[in-house]
Design an enzyme around this catalytic site. Structure first.
Site, PDB file in Angstrom:
ATOM      1  N   ASP A 162      -5.699   5.984   2.589  1.00 20.96           N
ATOM      2  CA  ASP A 162      -5.935   4.566   2.341  1.00 20.96           C
ATOM      3  C   ASP A 162      -7.364   4.261   2.782  1.00 20.96           C
ATOM      4  OD1 ASP A 162      -3.958   1.913   1.928  1.00 20.96           O
ATOM      5  OD2 ASP A 162      -5.909   1.521   2.860  1.00 20.96           O
TER       6      ASP A 162
ATOM      7  N   HIS B 209       0.843  -1.203   0.000  1.00 21.44           N
ATOM      8  CA  HIS B 209       0.000   0.000   0.000  1.00 21.44           C
ATOM      9  C   HIS B 209       0.878   1.253   0.000  1.00 21.44           C
ATOM     10  CE1 HIS B 209      -4.057  -1.755   1.345  1.00 21.44           C
ATOM     11  NE2 HIS B 209      -3.261  -2.789   1.090  1.00 21.44           N
TER      12      HIS B 209
END
Ligand code: UDP
Length: 490
Positions: A126, A24
């Site tokens: 995120d 990520h």
């Protein structure tokens, strides 16, 4: 670099908040770097140990004059019973992965404090950090969501949540159609991530918080490109009313700098070793095998993999996790036997550089989204070996939709460790031969992979679809009218 023509105006300030997983962080830092190349003042909120993983990228970018920096906040190690410094999925054993998730839920106050203190013009968060939607709303700034995966798996999951076909089949191995998708995709329940396999209400509640946070976002920024997934952007807009901006493949524009690992002596020697070895190999002759930042394989499986790579008979560069109990799985005399044609790299390899090297001809991948996209944009055919999360969906995309990959095996497939079948060396060798060997089908697959790779490169070039996607996203942030009056955003 686009700059500000009005001397009285100030650059846009955007905060980025990546999740505690290397897969990520890497693409979000790449996206932040891309924003910085357009003159946007980019700040990445990150915990100390994770900061060391991204510092090579940040340091190189800021040394090149880009407006990019990190802002640290603490990782709640003791609250989740993790040792100091273990702040990332890649730095804990698989059994401790839930502690990383638990820690992420304890970061609300730090995110809240830093966003209110610094008041950026936008936050790119995120998807895990669902609370950033309400903080952004309070601050009258847009929140843009980042999933770290492509739109294909996002749409597969969206369809599954809406229609629940996986809960009506008689057993885990019974194929079902994913309803409404632009392509006819079938899956079996055991290929799904655990949060979809289970009827657990706690997971259901978390998913509904995530989905509310998504709908409250300005949209979703995607590390992918329209030529690969535009049908899925249309699908997502039609069914979930979500706007998307394709800005990738981000590794194409940022891949020449170190990504995802501290720039220590080990990383430097691994890079030198890989590059020196590749230089000695013939054009497109090498199979590169790597399984991301936090994979797990049993010893029996590692042994079969070693034997399979050897049996395939092509030169190979194989990345294994450091401290993986090698004494238990390394076949007797393996490295000595294969030393002329195989290189085993322990720890971290410079994946994007390796994939782009002229000597690499195929990629054995676990189908993490970043790896899939890096393989696609390097124009390489792939052997797919999905392990967990949404990886079996990504496999469907490259094997069935794009047609540039073959499966490593055809037997039982599952995201659950206890249900996995040991993939035999012979199966791997056959799959490798399908992408590396002679024959019309293999040539057609390689040709297709080259074509899609060219499209990926064009997408990020000036004027390409992702270049324009980023321009549109920046403009949409500038145009956001969430109650800000009189602020001198440009
Ligand atoms: N990666 C790398 N070297 C390695 C292993 C992984 O540079 O030895 C990078 C890879 O290029 C990709 C990321 O780490 O950008 C892994 O992300 P992915 O989504 O493929 O898998 P995950 O780690 O999330 O399972």
């Amino acid at each position: 670099m686009a700059t500000n023509s009005n001397p009285n105006s100030r650059p846009l300030r955007v905060f980025f908040i990546p999740y505690f997983a290397t897969g990520h962080m890497i693409p979000m830092v790449d996206i932040a770097r891309l924003f910085a190349t357009r003159g946007v003042d980019s700040t990445i909120l990150v915990t100390p140990a994770n900061a060391t993983l991204i510092s090579p990228t940040i340091d190189a970018a800021s040394a090149a004059g880009l407006p990019i920096r990190t802002l640290l906040y603490p990782f709640p190690s003791s609250a989740v019973n993790l040792p100091p410094g273990a702040e990332n999925l890649a730095s804990v054993p698989l059994s401790d992965a839930p502690k990383i998730d638990a820690a992420s839920l304890l970061t609300v106050n730090d995110h809240d404090r830093l966003l209110r203190l610094h008041r950026p013009d936008a936050v790119i968060s995120d998807t895990h950090f669902f609370w950033t939607t309400s903080i952004a709303k309070d601050l009258h700034i847009p929140r843009i969501s980042f999933h770290a995966i492509g739109l294909f798996p996002v749409c597969v999951m969206s369809s599954l949540f809406r229609h629940l076909p996986h809960l009506t089949v008689s057993d885990d191995l019974h194929p079902f159609l994913i309803p409404d998708l632009p392509h006819p995709i079938h899956m079996i329940r055991s290929e799904l991530p655990d949060f979809l396999r289970s009827n657990n209400t706690a997971i259901g509640e978390a998913m509904s918080a995530l989905s509310d946070a998504e709908s409250g976002s300005l949209g979703v920024v995607v590390n992918s490109f329209a030529e690969l997934e535009s049908a899925y952007a249309d699908y997502y807009y039609k069914h979930d009313k979500m706007t998307t901006w394709f800005v990738g493949p981000v590794a194409e524009v940022t891949g020449k700098v170190s990504r995802g690992a501290a720039e220590n002596s080990k990383a430097i020697s691994n890079r030198e070793c890989c590059m020196e070895w590749l230089e000695k190999q013939r054009e497109r002759s090498v199979v590169y095998a790597c399984f991301g930042s936090w994979c797990y394989f049993s010893s029996e499986q590692m042994k079969e993999m070693a034997l399979g790579l050897e049996m395939a008979g092509h030169p190979f560069l194989w990345v294994v996790r450091e401290g993986d109990g090698e004494e238990e799985w390394m076949p007797d005399g393996f490295e000595e036997r294969v030393k002329e044609k195989g290189l085993v790299v322990r720890g971290w390899a410079p994946q994007v550089e390796v994939l782009r090297h002229r000597a690499v001809g195929g990629f054995v991948t676990h189908c993490g989204w970043n790896s899939v996209l890096e393989g696609v944009s390097s124009g390489l055919p792939m052997v797919t070996w999905p392990l967990s999360t949404e990886q079996f969906m990504n496999e469907k995309l490259v094997v069935e939709v794009v047609g540039t990959a073959v499966r490593a095996w055809e037997g039982r497939r599952s995201t659950e460790e206890g249900e996995k079948e040991v993939v035999k060396s012979g199966d791997l060798a056959v799959a490798v031969e399908k992408v590396m060997g002679a024959g019309k089908e293999a040539e057609k697959r390689r040709e297709k992979a080259r074509e899609v790779g060219e499209m990926a490169k064009k997408a990020v070039d000036v004027g390409g679809s992702s270049y324009e996607g980023l321009s549109r996203l920046i403009q949409d942030i500038r145009d956001f009218d969430g109650g800000i009056n009189g602020r001198d955003r440009v």
